[in-house]
Write a protein that holds these residues in place. Structure first.
Motif, PDB file in Angstrom:
ATOM      1  N   VAL A   1      14.969 -34.656  40.727  1.00 57.72           N
ATOM      2  CA  VAL A   1      16.161 -35.219  41.377  1.00 57.72           C
ATOM      3  C   VAL A   1      15.842 -36.574  42.003  1.00 57.72           C
ATOM      4  O   VAL A   1      16.634 -37.516  41.906  1.00 57.72           O
ATOM      5  CB  VAL A   1      16.723 -34.233  42.420  1.00 57.72           C
ATOM      6  N   SER A   2      14.674 -36.713  42.634  1.00 57.13           N
ATOM      7  CA  SER A   2      14.351 -38.003  43.247  1.00 57.13           C
ATOM      8  C   SER A   2      14.133 -39.082  42.185  1.00 57.13           C
ATOM      9  O   SER A   2      14.521 -40.238  42.384  1.00 57.13           O
ATOM     10  CB  SER A   2      13.133 -37.875  44.157  1.00 57.13           C
ATOM     11  N   GLY A   3      13.566 -38.724  41.045  1.00 56.78           N
ATOM     12  CA  GLY A   3      13.402 -39.694  39.968  1.00 56.78           C
ATOM     13  C   GLY A   3      14.731 -40.193  39.436  1.00 56.78           C
ATOM     14  O   GLY A   3      14.927 -41.396  39.239  1.00 56.78           O
TER      15      GLY A   3
ATOM     16  N   VAL B   1      12.418 -31.186  43.077  1.00 53.29           N
ATOM     17  CA  VAL B   1      12.497 -32.341  43.982  1.00 53.29           C
ATOM     18  C   VAL B   1      12.095 -33.621  43.246  1.00 53.29           C
ATOM     19  O   VAL B   1      12.751 -34.665  43.391  1.00 53.29           O
ATOM     20  CB  VAL B   1      11.616 -32.116  45.226  1.00 53.29           C
ATOM     21  N   LEU B   2      11.033 -33.555  42.461  1.00 52.02           N
ATOM     22  CA  LEU B   2      10.608 -34.734  41.710  1.00 52.02           C
ATOM     23  C   LEU B   2      11.657 -35.166  40.688  1.00 52.02           C
ATOM     24  O   LEU B   2      11.920 -36.364  40.515  1.00 52.02           O
ATOM     25  CB  LEU B   2       9.280 -34.461  41.000  1.00 52.02           C
TER      26      LEU B   2
ATOM     27  N   PHE C   1      23.777 -38.483  38.405  1.00 47.51           N
ATOM     28  CA  PHE C   1      22.946 -37.950  39.479  1.00 47.51           C
ATOM     29  C   PHE C   1      23.445 -36.585  39.935  1.00 47.51           C
ATOM     30  O   PHE C   1      22.669 -35.642  40.104  1.00 47.51           O
ATOM     31  CB  PHE C   1      22.910 -38.914  40.659  1.00 47.51           C
TER      32      PHE C   1
ATOM     33  N   ALA D   1      17.508 -40.142  41.094  1.00 43.90           N
ATOM     34  CA  ALA D   1      18.139 -40.893  42.181  1.00 43.90           C
ATOM     35  C   ALA D   1      17.648 -42.337  42.192  1.00 43.90           C
ATOM     36  O   ALA D   1      18.438 -43.267  42.349  1.00 43.90           O
ATOM     37  CB  ALA D   1      17.856 -40.221  43.517  1.00 43.90           C
ATOM     38  N   PHE D   2      16.343 -42.521  42.014  1.00 47.72           N
ATOM     39  CA  PHE D   2      15.811 -43.885  41.972  1.00 47.72           C
ATOM     40  C   PHE D   2      16.377 -44.666  40.803  1.00 47.72           C
ATOM     41  O   PHE D   2      16.658 -45.857  40.914  1.00 47.72           O
ATOM     42  CB  PHE D   2      14.285 -43.873  41.889  1.00 47.72           C
TER      43      PHE D   2
END
Length: 79
Positions: free
Chosen positions: A60-62, A57-58, A28, A64-65
């Motif tokens: 990194v958030s993906g 943003v998409l 991550f 992260a999930f």
């Protein structure tokens, strides 16, 4: 030579970080380069690209999930 030095420095940082954190958190943290690259490009061109910001943003958030679900609390190697 300069590029190779930065790559070697990055690998060294990852290896040292893996001694104190999990591989999922390391993955991550390493994906944050997406955000850093878009920030550097934005600052050097002095032009903000909303599509690049949304993509960063998409991304990194993906990750992260996928990687941080059920992980341990943050430790020294995460910094």
């Amino acid at each position: 030579i300069e590029c190779g030095s930065w790559v070697a420095f990055g690998y060294l940082g990852q290896a040292l970080g893996l001694m104190t954190t999990t591989a999922a958190k390391s993955c991550f943290i390493c994906t944050l380069n997406v955000v850093f690259v878009s920030l550097v490009v934005g600052f050097t061109r002095k032009k903000f690209d909303p599509q690049a910001a949304i993509a960063a943003v998409l991304a990194v958030s993906g990750v992260a999930f996928l990687e941080l679900v059920g992980s341990q609390p943050f430790v020294l190697g995460d910094a």
